[in-house]
Design a protein around this motif. Sequence first.
Motif, PDB file in Angstrom:
ATOM      1  N   LEU A  57     -29.167   1.734 -16.844  1.00  0.00           N
ATOM      2  CA  LEU A  57     -29.947   1.943 -18.133  1.00  0.00           C
ATOM      3  C   LEU A  57     -31.481   1.161 -17.971  1.00  0.00           C
ATOM      4  N   GLU A  60     -33.859   4.135 -18.932  1.00  0.00           N
ATOM      5  CA  GLU A  60     -33.711   4.197 -20.657  1.00  0.00           C
ATOM      6  C   GLU A  60     -34.561   3.031 -21.212  1.00  0.00           C
ATOM      7  N   SER A 158     -26.158   7.879 -16.615  1.00  0.00           N
ATOM      8  CA  SER A 158     -27.483   8.128 -16.496  1.00  0.00           C
ATOM      9  C   SER A 158     -27.721   9.170 -15.656  1.00  0.00           C
ATOM     10  N   ARG A 159     -28.850   9.803 -15.857  1.00  0.00           N
ATOM     11  CA  ARG A 159     -29.326  10.886 -14.638  1.00  0.00           C
ATOM     12  C   ARG A 159     -29.995   9.987 -13.638  1.00  0.00           C
TER      13      ARG A 159
END
Length: 873
Positions: A57, A60, A158-159
Amino acid sequence: MAQLQGATVKLALSGDSVVLRGAQRGNQPPPERTLGLAFIQAPRLGNATRGTADEPLALEAREYLRRRIAGKPVKFVVRHRAQSGREYGSLYVGDDTTDIAIKLVHEGWARVTDSARTRASRADADAGEADVVAELVNEEEFARRGKRGLWEPKPKASRPRLTTFEGDAAAFQKQHGGRELRATVEQVRDAAALRVLLHLPDAHQMVTLRLAGVRAPAESEPFGAEAKYNVELRLLQRDVRVQLQAVAPGPTNGIFVGTVSHDAGSIAEWLVANAFARVADGAVSLLGDSATHLRQLERTAQGKRMRIWRDFSESSAPTSFDATVVRIISGDTLVVHEAQGVDRELRLASVRVPRASDETQGGYSAQAREALRRLCIGRTVTAAIEYRLDDSRDYASVRCGNTDLGVHVVERGLASVVRARPGGTRATAYDELLAAESRARDAHLGIHSGRPLPPPALVDASENATRARAFVANWQRVGRVPCVVDHISGGARMRLLVDRDNARMTLVLAGIRCPRAPRGDDASSAEPLGAEALALTTHHVLQRNAEVEIESVDKNGGFIGSLFVGGRQNWAETLLEHGLATVHSSSADRSPHRTRLYAAEDAAKKARRGYWAAHDPSAVEEAPREAAASAVTLQPRIEFLDVAVSELVSPMSFFVQIATPASIAELESMMAALAAAPPPAPVTKFAPAPGQLVCACYTAGDQWHRARIVQVLPDKYEVLYIDFGNSEALSAARVRPMPTQFAAKAPFALAAQLAFLRLPVDAPDSGFVEGYVDAAYAALRPLLEGRQLVANVEARPPNGPLQLTLYDPELGRPVLDKSVNAVVAAAGYAIVDSRALSSRHNRAAATTISAIVEDARTAHRGMWEYGDVTTDE
């Protein structure tokens, strides 16, 4: 609390760290400082240099912060400094009084650090800091209970963020090119080179992107730092739309060329409009129709003479003029006829075709020339001189109607665009040329196909009389043969191209006599009105589509006939109507167009044009004779050779071999080599054209010989064995490509005829009464066939057989009265050819032979038994 300070956010380094930019001072870049958000910690982004990966993350969290602060004005206060000197503080966006760190923790993208909790719990803790930490702890507890962000028990995968490009750049561009991709600008290297993070369905891919169509100065160059700063203000860490247009040339992988747009528009257009960048010719073709708008923005910026254009001086626009195209020299060069009456050679600006002699691309040069010929020959065009280089040639943009000639050949892959230096000379339609070249390259057309195309190999049907006779019967059967007039050497003499037979011919217009044209720049070599006749034919006939009607062939292989241009009247009539030619009665009387020829001449007489304006018609008839009498006298030739007659084709044609030991040994050696290593069968279909050298298997001896294709027949080839002179028709299986080691040697058999004489042959236009060909042949056979003789080469016509006087070595010293020529004349099977080159070289010998012929005629020997034997006497 310390006093709040103002700044602008340059970028968010991570979810808890930012770079701030202060106010600009003069022309210097503004000061920058890095600020960590106090008391919190977000997941860390990886570092490719250190080999660390992103924490879960991390992207993000950074994206949450970036979207809320990038490029915005903020206020900040420094809470404390670490021993390393790094500053930590609180950040407030715009007029918001809430610390951005509190929002991050509230959404679950950061947590409160343990050191902050410890620092706030100390007895001597700052009351303000303790209150901030307490609020952060409450927000963290709220996010934990709500299972937000970091506190989600099972967060979505997540990518991955790929900071280096490891794949195939060309394949990547092909997959994603042609559509807009969401991206974030992560770094501005200079104003026209960016590092962008592409948000793809399966990953976040970092690539380096160069802006298509523009070139900005480097940071160290004038205005480079200012340009970079302005791009950072507008794009750094902004959401943008990217289109990948191409892979940048060079070995570095992962560098692409493309466009970048954001809500305010195209950054490339903004840079050009504000004089921070110039249009880059090499990549502007990638922009398609928008290239024109980019050029217009550049011209507007140039007019303001600001930044990179401060020293710009606008050159005068090229002046245009209308003219008529009279000749296409090559695919990028043409000759136009201006209204003032002068011819002018123009080269197409910024265009280059392959050399016509190029063994791998010469064919494309021929196609480019033909494309221009079909488009504009004889038509009015508009030309604008763009520039002149050191070669003093005029380089122009030329348009035929709405078609630019340069674009016409480039978009077909028949020419390339000459790359111009920045600010250098170029065509006005330079962007159109680049776009056309890009389309041709994408479609793999012409020179971009990777396929070699050698220059076309045409058969010269007028190489000699024998070759011409191989074509004349077929062309006479066809009637009017489509052709293109390729070259004009005189008002009534020209070279034609016949595409249907891949051949060229020399044509002399039948039924007229036209004055001799000047040779090159030597005006004195021309007869009166010769230059005018040449100019008229050049301007109205050269390189036009036409039809030719063949009547006969002359002794040198030239074709005699009528030419019809554009379906109109016989061109000989046009010359007669302008008074630039006269009727040649003996030729015109045999022509099917004789009535119209005489009528055209009568019209010119009545209108007193050309010849008839100032000349007495009788003087015109005598002029050629006077010119011939004043010509330089040719000297007799003395060139004795030992020869062997290898083939007697007809009374007027035979082949000889040089009968020296060295020549005989060379021929035997080559024949032995051919027998030892027969030519291999072709791998692909072999379809030789007339005139092409091949190896042919002689039927009688089943032996391979060198040969030339004379005629292509249904399922067969007529071949001439070039080392012996005999010919035959063979099936395709007995004809193979000639190995290169045998193609370099000259033919051992030389075409020849008896000097001074004309003998009867089987041809409708031979000029002899019928019935004496066999008798003449029978008289010659014992004198020539299989004999070794001594020959004097009386003449070597450029496109005809050797003209020989032959002597029997057994009779001693060569004496003309005892020559084969004299024996045939005395037997009554020949007449003197006063127009032959040998007769003009050696008038004394021709006079001697003429006396022998007269004696045979008086005695009624041979074909003179019933009197005169020629049809025109």
